[in-house]
Design a protein around this motif. Structure first.
Motif, PDB file in Angstrom:
ATOM      1  N   LYS A 533      -3.217  -4.077  11.264  1.00 38.10           N
ATOM      2  CA  LYS A 533      -1.749  -4.138  11.275  1.00 38.10           C
ATOM      3  C   LYS A 533      -1.133  -3.889   9.897  1.00 38.10           C
ATOM      4  O   LYS A 533      -0.089  -3.258   9.791  1.00 38.10           O
ATOM      5  CB  LYS A 533      -1.281  -5.506  11.788  1.00 38.10           C
ATOM      6  CG  LYS A 533      -1.734  -5.835  13.199  1.00 38.10           C
ATOM      7  CD  LYS A 533      -1.153  -4.868  14.186  1.00 38.10           C
ATOM      8  CE  LYS A 533      -1.643  -5.167  15.601  1.00 38.10           C
ATOM      9  NZ  LYS A 533      -1.148  -4.175  16.578  1.00 38.10           N
ATOM     10  N   ARG A 534      -1.771  -4.435   8.869  1.00 44.88           N
ATOM     11  CA  ARG A 534      -1.193  -4.335   7.527  1.00 44.88           C
ATOM     12  C   ARG A 534      -2.310  -4.087   6.519  1.00 44.88           C
ATOM     13  O   ARG A 534      -3.332  -4.755   6.546  1.00 44.88           O
ATOM     14  CB  ARG A 534      -0.423  -5.612   7.168  1.00 44.88           C
ATOM     15  CG  ARG A 534       0.783  -5.837   8.060  1.00 44.88           C
ATOM     16  CD  ARG A 534       1.420  -7.201   7.877  1.00 44.88           C
ATOM     17  NE  ARG A 534       2.513  -7.363   8.825  1.00 44.88           N
ATOM     18  CZ  ARG A 534       2.365  -7.815  10.072  1.00 44.88           C
ATOM     19  NH1 ARG A 534       1.156  -8.150  10.504  1.00 44.88           N
ATOM     20  NH2 ARG A 534       3.411  -7.910  10.876  1.00 44.88           N
ATOM     21  N   ILE A 535      -2.072  -3.134   5.626  1.00 45.75           N
ATOM     22  CA  ILE A 535      -3.043  -2.790   4.598  1.00 45.75           C
ATOM     23  C   ILE A 535      -2.404  -2.977   3.231  1.00 45.75           C
ATOM     24  O   ILE A 535      -1.275  -2.545   2.985  1.00 45.75           O
ATOM     25  CB  ILE A 535      -3.519  -1.325   4.741  1.00 45.75           C
ATOM     26  CG1 ILE A 535      -4.234  -1.120   6.086  1.00 45.75           C
ATOM     27  CG2 ILE A 535      -4.447  -0.946   3.586  1.00 45.75           C
ATOM     28  CD1 ILE A 535      -4.618   0.324   6.356  1.00 45.75           C
ATOM     29  N   ALA A 536      -3.135  -3.638   2.325  1.00 47.87           N
ATOM     30  CA  ALA A 536      -2.723  -3.751   0.930  1.00 47.87           C
ATOM     31  C   ALA A 536      -3.809  -3.120   0.066  1.00 47.87           C
ATOM     32  O   ALA A 536      -4.998  -3.394   0.254  1.00 47.87           O
ATOM     33  CB  ALA A 536      -2.522  -5.216   0.546  1.00 47.87           C
ATOM     34  N   ARG A 554       1.500  -1.473  10.687  1.00 52.39           N
ATOM     35  CA  ARG A 554       2.879  -1.934  10.520  1.00 52.39           C
ATOM     36  C   ARG A 554       3.319  -1.936   9.064  1.00 52.39           C
ATOM     37  O   ARG A 554       4.517  -1.919   8.793  1.00 52.39           O
ATOM     38  CB  ARG A 554       3.008  -3.367  11.063  1.00 52.39           C
ATOM     39  CG  ARG A 554       2.706  -3.516  12.533  1.00 52.39           C
ATOM     40  CD  ARG A 554       3.922  -3.247  13.340  1.00 52.39           C
ATOM     41  NE  ARG A 554       3.661  -3.260  14.778  1.00 52.39           N
ATOM     42  CZ  ARG A 554       4.619  -3.249  15.682  1.00 52.39           C
ATOM     43  NH1 ARG A 554       5.876  -3.248  15.302  1.00 52.39           N
ATOM     44  NH2 ARG A 554       4.330  -3.233  16.954  1.00 52.39           N
ATOM     45  N   SER A 555       2.354  -2.004   8.143  1.00 54.72           N
ATOM     46  CA  SER A 555       2.721  -2.175   6.741  1.00 54.72           C
ATOM     47  C   SER A 555       1.664  -1.559   5.849  1.00 54.72           C
ATOM     48  O   SER A 555       0.468  -1.749   6.078  1.00 54.72           O
ATOM     49  CB  SER A 555       2.876  -3.675   6.436  1.00 54.72           C
ATOM     50  OG  SER A 555       3.081  -3.896   5.064  1.00 54.72           O
ATOM     51  N   LEU A 556       2.109  -0.827   4.822  1.00 59.81           N
ATOM     52  CA  LEU A 556       1.219  -0.261   3.820  1.00 59.81           C
ATOM     53  C   LEU A 556       1.807  -0.536   2.443  1.00 59.81           C
ATOM     54  O   LEU A 556       2.935  -0.128   2.148  1.00 59.81           O
ATOM     55  CB  LEU A 556       1.041   1.252   4.029  1.00 59.81           C
ATOM     56  CG  LEU A 556       0.238   1.984   2.946  1.00 59.81           C
ATOM     57  CD1 LEU A 556      -1.198   1.467   2.903  1.00 59.81           C
ATOM     58  CD2 LEU A 556       0.251   3.494   3.203  1.00 59.81           C
ATOM     59  N   SER A 557       1.046  -1.244   1.605  1.00 58.90           N
ATOM     60  CA  SER A 557       1.524  -1.610   0.271  1.00 58.90           C
ATOM     61  C   SER A 557       0.470  -1.264  -0.761  1.00 58.90           C
ATOM     62  O   SER A 557      -0.704  -1.594  -0.590  1.00 58.90           O
ATOM     63  CB  SER A 557       1.825  -3.110   0.205  1.00 58.90           C
ATOM     64  OG  SER A 557       2.841  -3.455   1.117  1.00 58.90           O
ATOM     65  N   ILE A 558       0.913  -0.608  -1.826  1.00 62.24           N
ATOM     66  CA  ILE A 558       0.005  -0.259  -2.917  1.00 62.24           C
ATOM     67  C   ILE A 558       0.499  -0.942  -4.185  1.00 62.24           C
ATOM     68  O   ILE A 558       1.658  -0.803  -4.568  1.00 62.24           O
ATOM     69  CB  ILE A 558      -0.077   1.269  -3.102  1.00 62.24           C
ATOM     70  CG1 ILE A 558      -0.563   1.930  -1.805  1.00 62.24           C
ATOM     71  CG2 ILE A 558      -1.012   1.617  -4.258  1.00 62.24           C
ATOM     72  CD1 ILE A 558      -0.651   3.435  -1.853  1.00 62.24           C
TER      73      ILE A 558
END
Length: 924
Positions: A533-536, A554-558
Motif C-alpha cells: 500500500k505504501r512505500i518509503a 497508495r503512497s510513495l515517499s522518497i
C-alpha cells in the motif's frame, strides 16, 4: 490495524452507498450492503483478535484476511469513483466524449461487478470462521484485553520491583525530588503523579521512594496497588483492604468478601479517614479509573499521600488538580548515565573493551536513553562473545529483527506495544504511518498532518477543519508518550516532533506486517510484494531494475537521494500505473519537468515537489481533481497555469522561493492566473504576487484561508488588500511584502471585521506608521516588522496585546530610543532587535516584560550601553549581541564592570561578530 482498516472502510462504504447507489444498480448495491454489514459484525471481535494474533496462528491468518478484504474493497470503491465520477466536458465535445466512453464504462462496470461478487464470497468465508473462532477462543464482543497480555505485564512489572538499587542509574536526583514532595509540610491529602513513556522506569523510581526509610516511618499505613488497563473497582478495593489489614497484622473482616462496590468504597473511606497513609496507584491508564476510586481518599489534615504512575500526561495532570499536588515528568537518561547502565549490564567488570566501544555506542545510540531498552539490550549482549565484533555489528544492523525474537528484547516490545494496543482505532494508523520517516528524523508537524489527511487517516468532525482534527490526533499521541516534542514555535505550538528509535523499530515491523508501510532499501522495489500500500525510500539509488506493477499503491515517499531521480526514472517508476496513488513525495528530486504519468493519477491528494528543479507547470495539472496539497517551494516555478483553477479541493498551495536574507525581500512568490478566487477550498496560500488590482481583490473570495502570504504589494494596492482581509475571518497567519525597499505599505485603511483569529503577522516594507487595526488583534502572538523604517516608537501600539509572545524588529525603526512602559508586554518571551541603525537607548520600566526569556540585539552599533532596567528582567535566560559596537562589547567582557553585573545572573550570554565570511562567536 485490521480494526482500523475495517472502521475506515465502513465509514467510506456508508457514504458511498448514500451517494453512489444509483450508479451501482440494485444488485451491486445489495452486494455492497452485505459486505458492509458482515464486516460491521466482525469489527467488535477484531480488537481482541489482534491482541492474541501473535500467539495464535489461526487468528493471525484470519485477521490478515479481514484486513486484506477491507483494503481490496476500498480499492474497488476508488476504482469505481475514478471511472464514473470524473468531470466530463460540456457541449458537443462532451456528448461525443460520453458516447465513446459509454462502451468503456460498460466493460468497466462488468469488471467492477465481478470484483464485488468475488469480495462478497471472501467476506462470507471470513464471516463463518469469525463465528467459529469467537467460541473456540472464548472471546467476548467487548474488546477487553486478554488475560495472557495482563499476565506478561504483571510479570515484567514484578521484575521492575525486584531490581537492586545498586543497579539503578540516574535515579538519585528524581528520587530526592519526589521524597521532598512526599514529605513536605502540607497537611492536606496530596497527589504526586509520575508520568513517562513505557520503559522509562516509573515503577522502579516510585518503588524506591515508597520503600525509602524516611518515607516509611512517616506513615501509619502503606499500600501498593497495580491498576493496569483492565481496571475493576471491586478487586482493587479488596486488594487494598487486604494489604492494610495485613500491615496491621489483623484478619480481614469476613463481611468484606460479600460487599458490593459501593459498600467497599464506604468501608475503605471510613477506615482511612483518621489515619495517615501512603498509597501507590501503579500503572493508571485512564482518568476515569482515578475518578472512580478517588472518593475513598478523604481530604483530611493527616498529611496522607497518593502516588500515581502513568504513561498518559492527561491522566497525570487530571489526578493533580490541587495547588499542592505535583506532576513529575520522567526524563531519558543522559549520555553518561546511559553508558554507565549499558556497561553495568553488558560487561562483568563494568568496563567496555576498546575494540567494542564504537559498536557499543552505536547500539546505545538507538536506545536514546530509554532505561528498559538499555538494560535489555545489555542483557542480550552480555551473553555474546566479546572477541567477535561481527556478532555485535550484526546486533547493531538488525535491532528490529532482535526485537522480534524470543527473550529479553521481546519483553521490550511487549511493554511498548501496550501503549499502541490501548489506542483507539483511528490513532493506530496515524502512529504506524510514522515509520515511513528515517531514523533520527525531525518530523515537521505541518508536513505530517497534511500527509495524514491525504492518506485518509483523519476523520471529519462537525465544526472542525481537518487540520484541527489532525492536530488533536497529534496531541493525543504526545499525551500518551508515544511521540516526543522536538521543537516548539514561539507561540508554544509544536514545530517538529520525533519518535523514539526503539519504538520506531517496533512500529516499523508492525506496519510491515499490517501491509501499511514498507521500506524499499535504496530504491530496490523488486523484493516488495505487488499488493503493498505504501512505500518509503531512504536514500534513493537508480538501480536500473525493472519496476513492478504496484496497482494497489497508495503512497510513495522518497527521503534523500544518493543518485538523482530524474524524469526518466520517475516515468519508469510510475509506468505500472498505480492509479490509486494518494501521496507522492519527491522533495529534492532532480526534475526539470513533471512526467505526464503524474497527471494521470486521478486520486492524488498530496504532491510534494519542493526543492526540485521544476520550471513550468503544464495545464494538465487540472486533471488532478482530488489534489489537496501542492508544494512547489524552492523550485523555478514563477507562474501557474489557468488549469490550476480546476483543483476545487486544493487546500494548501505553496509556491515561493527563499532568497538572500540580507535584504528584506528574500521571498519570491508566483504569478497567479486570473480567477484565483475560484479555489474556494484554499486554507493556505503562500506566496502570491500582487501584480494587479484584480488579484488582490480575488483574495477576498478565499474565505477559508488560515495562512496567507502576498508579495510585490504596491502602495495603491493597500486599500484593496485591507478590504479583502476583512473577509478572511479564519485568518491565523498573514505575511505582506512590498514590491521594493522604498515602497510604502499603505495599510492604514480599516479592516472590518478585524481578523480576530490572527496570531502571526509579518510586514516587510516601509510604513508611515503602525496600522491602526494592529492594536486590536487580541489573539496576536508574533509580530515581525522588517524594513518598515518607522519614525514613531511602535511599542505603544503593541504593549497591551494580551497574547503577544515574540517581537522581531529588523530595520523597522529609525528612532533613537525604544521604551517598554511599565506593565506592558505581560506575556512577551522573545525580543529580537536587528539593524536599528539609529537606536541608542532601550528602556525597560518596572513591571514591563516580566516573562522575557530571550533578548537578541544585532547591528545596532549606536548602542553603547545595555538596556536600562535589564537587571529587573528576572526570567531572562538568553542574551545575545551580534555585530555590536566595540564600546558595549568591551564593557560586557569586563566581568568587573557595572554593565556586566546587571546581567551576570543570565544563564547564557553570547557575543558574535561577522569576520572573514563567518561568525566569530563566544559564550561568556
Amino acid at each position: 490495524m485490521a480494526e482500523s482498516a475495517v472502521a475506515f472502510l465502513l465509514k467510506q462504504l456508508s457514504t458511498f452507498l448514500l451517494t453512489r447507489s444509483t450508479h451501482l444498480g440494485g444488485g451491486l448495491e445489495r452486494e455492497m450492503q452485505f459486505i458492509r454489514d458482515e464486516l460491521a459484525s466482525m469489527r467488535a471481535f477484531l480488537r481482541d483478535a489482534e491482541l492474541k494474533e501473535d500467539d495464535v496462528f489461526e487468528l493471525k491468518e484470519w485477521v490478515g484476511q479481514v484486513r486484506e478484504v477491507a483494503y481490496d474493497t476500498q480499492d474497488v470503491l476508488d476504482e469505481f469513483i475514478m471511472r464514473f465520477a470524473r468531470n466530463r466536458p460540456d457541449g458537443f465535445y462532451g456528448r461525443v466524449h460520453n458516447f465513446y466512453s459509454s462502451i468503456k464504462n460498460i466493460r468497466a462496470h462488468n469488471r467492477i461487478s465481478s470484483k464485488i461478487e468475488s469480495l462478497k464470497c471472501r467476506v462470507k468465508d471470513i464471516s463463518e470462521r469469525h463465528n467459529r473462532y469467537r467460541s473456540d477462543y472464548g472471546f467476548s464482543e467487548r474488546g477487553s484485553y486478554s488475560a495472557d497480555v495482563e499476565d506478561v505485564i504483571y510479570h515484567f512489572r514484578g521484575n521492575a520491583l525486584l531490581i537492586d538499587e545498586a543497579e539503578l542509574v540516574g535515579i538519585e536526583e528524581p528520587k530526592r525530588e519526589l521524597i521532598s514532595q512526599i514529605l513536605d509540610e502540607s497537611s492536606n491529602l496530596k497527589v504526586v503523579s509520575v508520568v513517562g513513556m513505557g520503559g522509562m522506569g516509573k515503577t522502579t523510581l516510585v518503588k524506591r521512594v515508597y520503600e525509602d526509610a524516611s518515607v516509611k516511618r512517616q506513615f501509619q499505613l502503606h499500600a501498593w496497588l497495580t491498576i493496569s488497563q483492565t481496571f475493576h473497582m471491586k478487586p482493587v478495593l479488596k486488594d487494598l483492604i487486604q494489604q492494610l489489614y495485613h500491615e496491621m497484622k489483623e484478619p480481614v473482616p469476613q463481611q468484606v468478601e460479600s460487599m458490593d462496590g459501593d459498600k467497599l468504597k464506604a468501608f475503605v473511606k471510613d477506615f482511612l479517614k483518621a489515619r495517615r497513609y501512603i498509597i501507590v496507584l501503579d500503572d493508571l491508564w485512564k482518568l476515569e479509573s482515578w475518578e472512580a476510586i478517588r472518593y475513598v481518599f478523604l481530604e483530611t489534615n493527616c498529611s496522607s499521600r497518593i502516588m500515581v504512575t502513568t504513561r498518559i500526561t492527561e491522566t497525570a495532570s487530571g489526578c493533580c488538580t490541587k495547588s499542592n499536588d505535583y506532576v513529575h515528568k520522567m526524563q531519558f537518561l543522559s549520555g553518561e548515565e546511559s553508558w554507565t547502565l549499558f556497561c553495568s549490564k553488558t560487561f562483568a567488570d563494568d568496563c567496555c573493551p576498546p575494540h567494542l566501544e564504537d559498536v557499543s555506542r552505536g547500539i546505545l545510540h538507538k536506545c536514546k536513553g530509554l532505561p528498559l531498552a538499555i538494560a535489555s539490550i545489555g542483557g542480550v549482549l552480555a551473553s555474546k562473545d566479546k572477541s567477535k565484533v561481527d556478532e555485535w555489528e550484526m546486533i547493531l544492523q538488525s535491532l528490529g529483527g532482535e526485537l522480534e525474537g524470543i527473550g529479553k528484547l521481546e519483553r521490550v516490545k511487549k511493554i511498548l506495544l501496550l501503549s499502541y494496543n490501548d489506542l483507539p482505532w483511528f490513532l493506530k494508523s496515524s502512529l504506524l504511518y510514522m515509520s515511513i520517516f528515517p531514523e533520527d528524523w525531525n518530523i515537521s508537524v505541518r508536513f505530517l498532518i497534511q500527509r495524514w489527511i491525504a492518506e485518509g487517516f483523519i476523520l471529519q468532525r462537525k465544526g472542525m477543519t481537518m487540520v484541527e482534527v489532525a492536530n488533536g490526533y497529534l496531541n493525543e499521541l504526545i499525551n500518551r508518550s508515544l511521540i516526543q516534542v522536538a521543537e516548539l514555535n514561539s507561540d508554544g505550538s509544536i514545530k517538529y516532533c520525533n519518535i523514539h528509535d526503539i519504538l520506531r523499530e517496533i512500529i516499523l515491523t508492525k506496519a510491515r506486517e499490517q501491509n501499511l508501510v514498507m521500506l524499499a532499501t535504496s530504491g530496490d522495489f523488486t523484493k516488495l510484494p505487488e499488493n503493498i500500500k505504501r512505500i518509503a525510500v531512504h536514500e534513493f539509488i537508480e538501480n536500473h531494475h525493472e519496476y513492478k506493477l504496484f496497482k494497489h499503491l497508495r503512497s510513495l515517499s522518497i527521503f534523500g537521494y544518493r543518485n538523482p531521480l530524474n524524469e526518466s526514472s520517475l516515468s519508469k517508476l510510475l509506468s505500472g500505473r498505480p492509479k490509486l496513488l494518494n501521496v507522492l513525495n519527491l522533495r529534492g528530486a532532480k526534475l526539470k519537468s513533471i512526467p505526464k504519468e503524474v497527471f494521470k493519477l486521478f486520486h492524488l491528494k498530496f504532491l510534494n515537489l519542493r526543492d526540485t528543479g521544476i520550471e513550468i507547470i503544464s495545464q494538465s495539472i487540472g486533471n488532478l481533481q482530488n489534489l489537496e496539497y501542492l508544494n512547489l517551494v524552492n523550485t523555478h516555478v514563477m507562474e501557474l497555469p489557468i488549469g490550476i483553477l480546476k483543483l476545487r479541493k486544493l487546500r494548501e498551495l505553496l509556491v515561493y522561493h527563499k532568497g538572500d536574507y540580507s535584504t528584506n525581500f528574500a521571498v519570491r512568490g508566483f504569478k497567479a492566473p486570473r480567477g484565483i478566487g475560484r479555489l474556494l477550498s484554499l486554507e493556505v496560500l503562500d506566496t502570491i504576487d500582487a501584480d494587479n488590482d484584480e488579484t488582490v481583490r480575488e483574495i477576498g473570495k478565499l474565505i477559508q484561508l488560515r495562512e496567507f502570504s502576498i508579495t510585490k504589494l504596491r502602495r495603491e494596492d493597500g486599500k484593496e488588500l485591507c478590504s479583502s482581509l476583512g473577509k478572511l475571518t479564519n485568518l491565523c497567519k498573514l505575511f505582506v511584502d512590498s514590491i521594493k525597499e522604498d515602497e510604502i505599505l499603505d495599510l492604514q485603511y480599516p479592516i472590518s471585521p478585524t481578523p480576530r483569529a490572527l496570531q502571526v503577522l509579518r510586514l516587510s516594507g516601509r510604513l508611515e506608521k503602525v496600522p491602526q487595526w494592529l492594536s486590536s488583534l487580541q489573539g496576536l502572538t508574533l509580530v515581525n516588522l522588517r524594513g518598515c523604517g518607522l519614525r514613531e516608537d511602535p511599542l505603544e501600539s503593541l504593549q497591551d496585546l494580551p497574547n503577544l509572545v515574540e517581537i522581531i524588529f529588523n530595520k523597522a525603526y529609525e528612532g533613537e530610543e525604544l521604551c517598554f512602559k511599565a506593565g506592558g508586554f505581560q506575556k512577551l518571551k522573545k525580543l529580537d532587535l536587528a539593524r536599528l541603525q539609529q537606536l541608542k537607548w532601550v528602556r525597560v520600566e518596572m513591571d514591563a516584560l516580566p516573562c522575557l526569556r530571550c533578548l537578541f540585539i544585532g547591528d545596532c552599533k549606536q548602542m553603547n550601553e545595555l538596556p536600562w532596567g535589564i537587571q529587573n528582567l528576572n526570567n531572562l535566560q538568553r542574551l545575545a549581541f551580534y555585530n555590536m559596537g566595540n564600546e558595549l562589547v568591551t564593557k560586557l567582557e569586563d566581568k568587573g564592570s557595572k554593565e556586566y553585573q546587571k546581567v551576570a545572573k543570565v544563564a547564557e550570554i553570547r557575543i558574535a561578530n561577522w569576520r572573514d565570511g563567518k561568525w566569530d562567536e563566544h559564550i561568556m
